[in-house]
Write a protein that holds these residues in place. Structure first.
Motif, PDB file in Angstrom:
ATOM      1  N   VAL A 183      31.950  46.298   7.318  1.00 39.80           N
ATOM      2  CA  VAL A 183      32.228  46.918   8.613  1.00 39.80           C
ATOM      3  C   VAL A 183      31.440  46.222   9.720  1.00 39.80           C
ATOM      4  N   SER A 184      31.995  46.231  10.922  1.00 43.66           N
ATOM      5  CA  SER A 184      31.332  45.643  12.079  1.00 43.66           C
ATOM      6  C   SER A 184      31.168  46.659  13.201  1.00 43.66           C
ATOM      7  N   ASP A 185      31.262  47.943  12.833  1.00 40.91           N
ATOM      8  CA  ASP A 185      31.151  49.033  13.801  1.00 40.91           C
ATOM      9  C   ASP A 185      30.457  50.197  13.104  1.00 40.91           C
ATOM     10  N   PHE A 186      29.350  50.667  13.685  1.00 38.87           N
ATOM     11  CA  PHE A 186      28.604  51.756  13.060  1.00 38.87           C
ATOM     12  C   PHE A 186      29.444  53.019  12.906  1.00 38.87           C
ATOM     13  N   ASP A 187      30.425  53.243  13.792  1.00 40.16           N
ATOM     14  CA  ASP A 187      31.255  54.439  13.694  1.00 40.16           C
ATOM     15  C   ASP A 187      32.084  54.470  12.417  1.00 40.16           C
ATOM     16  N   ALA A 188      32.262  53.318  11.770  1.00 36.89           N
ATOM     17  CA  ALA A 188      33.027  53.270  10.516  1.00 36.89           C
ATOM     18  C   ALA A 188      32.203  53.731   9.314  1.00 36.89           C
ATOM     19  N   MET A 189      30.908  53.926   9.507  1.00 34.65           N
ATOM     20  CA  MET A 189      30.017  54.302   8.398  1.00 34.65           C
ATOM     21  C   MET A 189      30.071  55.817   8.221  1.00 34.65           C
ATOM     22  N   VAL A 190      31.114  56.295   7.566  1.00 37.57           N
ATOM     23  CA  VAL A 190      31.452  57.723   7.568  1.00 37.57           C
ATOM     24  C   VAL A 190      30.469  58.597   6.790  1.00 37.57           C
ATOM     25  N   ASN A 191      29.675  58.035   5.886  1.00 42.32           N
ATOM     26  CA  ASN A 191      28.712  58.870   5.165  1.00 42.32           C
ATOM     27  C   ASN A 191      27.330  58.845   5.810  1.00 42.32           C
ATOM     28  N   VAL A 192      27.240  58.283   7.012  1.00 43.28           N
ATOM     29  CA  VAL A 192      26.011  58.299   7.798  1.00 43.28           C
ATOM     30  C   VAL A 192      26.173  59.361   8.880  1.00 43.28           C
ATOM     31  N   SER A 193      25.135  60.195   9.080  1.00 45.52           N
ATOM     32  CA  SER A 193      25.234  61.291  10.041  1.00 45.52           C
ATOM     33  C   SER A 193      25.541  60.780  11.444  1.00 45.52           C
ATOM     34  N   LYS A 194      26.166  61.646  12.250  1.00 44.50           N
ATOM     35  CA  LYS A 194      26.533  61.248  13.609  1.00 44.50           C
ATOM     36  C   LYS A 194      25.306  60.875  14.430  1.00 44.50           C
ATOM     37  N   ASP A 195      24.226  61.647  14.296  1.00 45.66           N
ATOM     38  CA  ASP A 195      23.001  61.353  15.045  1.00 45.66           C
ATOM     39  C   ASP A 195      22.446  59.988  14.657  1.00 45.66           C
ATOM     40  N   MET A 196      22.499  59.694  13.361  1.00 46.80           N
ATOM     41  CA  MET A 196      22.012  58.406  12.880  1.00 46.80           C
ATOM     42  C   MET A 196      22.882  57.276  13.420  1.00 46.80           C
ATOM     43  N   ARG A 197      24.197  57.469  13.431  1.00 52.24           N
ATOM     44  CA  ARG A 197      25.092  56.444  13.955  1.00 52.24           C
ATOM     45  C   ARG A 197      24.844  56.196  15.438  1.00 52.24           C
ATOM     46  N   GLU A 198      24.585  57.258  16.182  1.00 54.44           N
ATOM     47  CA  GLU A 198      24.306  57.110  17.613  1.00 54.44           C
ATOM     48  C   GLU A 198      23.017  56.321  17.826  1.00 54.44           C
ATOM     49  N   MET A 199      22.004  56.601  17.003  1.00 52.95           N
ATOM     50  CA  MET A 199      20.759  55.860  17.111  1.00 52.95           C
ATOM     51  C   MET A 199      20.978  54.386  16.809  1.00 52.95           C
ATOM     52  N   LEU A 200      21.751  54.086  15.763  1.00 52.15           N
ATOM     53  CA  LEU A 200      22.031  52.704  15.387  1.00 52.15           C
ATOM     54  C   LEU A 200      22.787  51.982  16.501  1.00 52.15           C
ATOM     55  N   LYS A 201      23.780  52.649  17.101  1.00 51.40           N
ATOM     56  CA  LYS A 201      24.556  52.021  18.180  1.00 51.40           C
ATOM     57  C   LYS A 201      23.691  51.742  19.404  1.00 51.40           C
ATOM     58  N   THR A 202      22.707  52.617  19.628  1.00 52.45           N
ATOM     59  CA  THR A 202      21.834  52.447  20.787  1.00 52.45           C
ATOM     60  C   THR A 202      20.923  51.235  20.625  1.00 52.45           C
TER      61      THR A 202
END
Length: 405
Positions: free
Chosen positions: A61-80
């Motif tokens: 994957v090349s987009d953190f939003d595709a990491m569906v088993n990672v919590s939304k808060d964690m994905r937001e932190m990674l994208k930031t």
């Protein structure tokens, strides 16, 4: 003959001028430290690294939003704070023989500028080989090599080296749940990218640490999982790092040889002045794990009237005595402005027959991607492209030599 036009496929978007740090190319320890710095709890680090490693290198994957088993808060932190994006594809060319060449642009590092490199995919029966670059340009100035006419700009990072592999697998549909672009030529079964060769732009052993990190990640059994026997590192002869390559990376070794006498190799491969043939051969003989099942490949470009005599063939046999070896004979691939010519085919075959009769495998490498300047020794980034007049002269030469396809 015209250069093939881009396929009607979406290319990547332009890179950011001030990119976030990438998680691609980090070791597990470095990734864990990066997450900890952004507030991830110690007790979660190992689990999070394992999740990210799987998403990046197994799922591609090349987009953190595709990491569906990672919590939304964690994905937001990674994208930031981070990115797993691919480099920008400036140009994608497809040869008449199915070879694909990508011109890739990476964002600036520090106070530098964006840089461009080329990577090449070669589909063959039963396998697909990706030729990866390790530097922007090259410092070795080998006289027969087009890449050597481009000045060295900088080393590539481990991220940039690995990104070439990830992007190729993206474009070829080589990750789970992906499809290859329509009309793509590739192996009928198995992985689309089954082999990797560090034979693109640059001298890999002048960028040892980044190459080491990238290749160890590429061969990691829980990620991209390429066998080290399917990864080949080619060097022009950086002797001290050859020893380190065997001890610390353990991939297959190829030597860009091209001459059997120091005086000639000094001219063709100038690094020979620093590490002459005796030192180079001693390093080859000491390469760990060397056996008939794990041979060193010696690359030998065939230059008319320069290194293609039977005396040269005899000298080659003497030089390699006692080294389990395979000798790749490479018909010279022309490029604009070169003073060299390819050996006559009859002479190449005589040379090969002599080497074979001495007990060495000496296949004649079939030139691939010549029409898009993707063949061995032809890579050169867009910032150093030939002028229009040079391109027209090159195309005319190719038609004269090989006929209109």
């Amino acid at each position: 003959m015209t250069h093939p036009k881009l396929k009607p496929m979406p290319l990547s978007q332009p890179v950011e001028l001030s990119p976030k740090p990438s998680l691609i190319g980090l070791t597990r320890e470095e990734m864990g430290a990066a997450l900890k710095e952004k507030g991830v709890a110690d007790k979660q680090i190992k689990m999070r690294v394992s999740q990210l490693w799987n998403w990046i290198y197994v799922r591609g994957v090349s987009d953190f939003d595709a990491m569906v088993n990672v919590s939304k808060d964690m994905r937001e932190m990674l994208k930031t704070h981070f990115t797993v994006a691919r480099p920008e594809i400036v140009e994608e060319q497809v040869s008449n023989d199915g070879t694909r060449k990508w011109l890739l642009r990476f964002p600036p590092r520090g106070a530098g500028r964006p840089v461009e490199i080329e990577a090449v995919y070669i589909p063959e029966e039963g396998r697909g080989t990706l030729c990866i670059s390790s530097q922007v340009g090259c410092s070795l100035t080998c006289s027969f090599c087009h890449t050597g006419t481009q000045r060295l700009v900088r080393n590539l990072t481990a991220e940039e080296i690995l990104s070439q592999l990830l992007l190729a697998r993206d474009r070829l549909g080589d990750f789970p749940d992906r499809e290859a672009p329509q009309g793509t030529v590739m192996p009928a079964e198995g992985r689309k990218v089954s082999n990797v060769v560090m034979m693109g732009m640059g001298e890999p052993l002048y960028n040892f640490d980044s190459v080491k990190t990238a290749l160890l990640i590429a061969s990691d059994g829980d990620g991209l999982s390429l066998s080290k026997r399917r990864i080949t590192l080619s060097t022009s002869g950086v002797v001290p790092e050859i020893y380190r390559t065997g001890d610390e990376i353990g991939v297959m070794l190829a030597i860009s040889l091209h001459a059997v006498r120091d005086d000639l190799r000094d001219m063709l491969v100038p690094i020979n002045k620093k590490y002459p043939l005796k030192e180079l051969m001693d390093a080859c003989r000491a390469y760990p794990g060397l056996s008939n099942a794990r041979r060193i490949t010696f690359e030998y470009v065939m230059l008319k009237g320069v290194n293609d005599s039977l005396e040269d063939a005899k000298g080659l046999i003497q030089l390699l005595k006692g080294i389990p070896a395979k000798i790749n004979l490479i018909p010279f691939n022309p490029w604009p402005g070169t003073n060299y010519q390819c050996s006559e085919w009859e002479q190449i075959e005589k040379f090969a027959d002599f080497i074979n009769s001495a007990g060495y495998a000496s296949p004649i490498r079939t030139p691939r991607g010549r029409d898009i300047l993707a063949a061995c020794g032809q890579l050169k980034s867009e910032s150093e492209r030939m002028r229009k007049t040079e391109r027209l002269a090159f195309e005319a030469m190719m038609i004269a030599n090989h006929g209109e396809d």
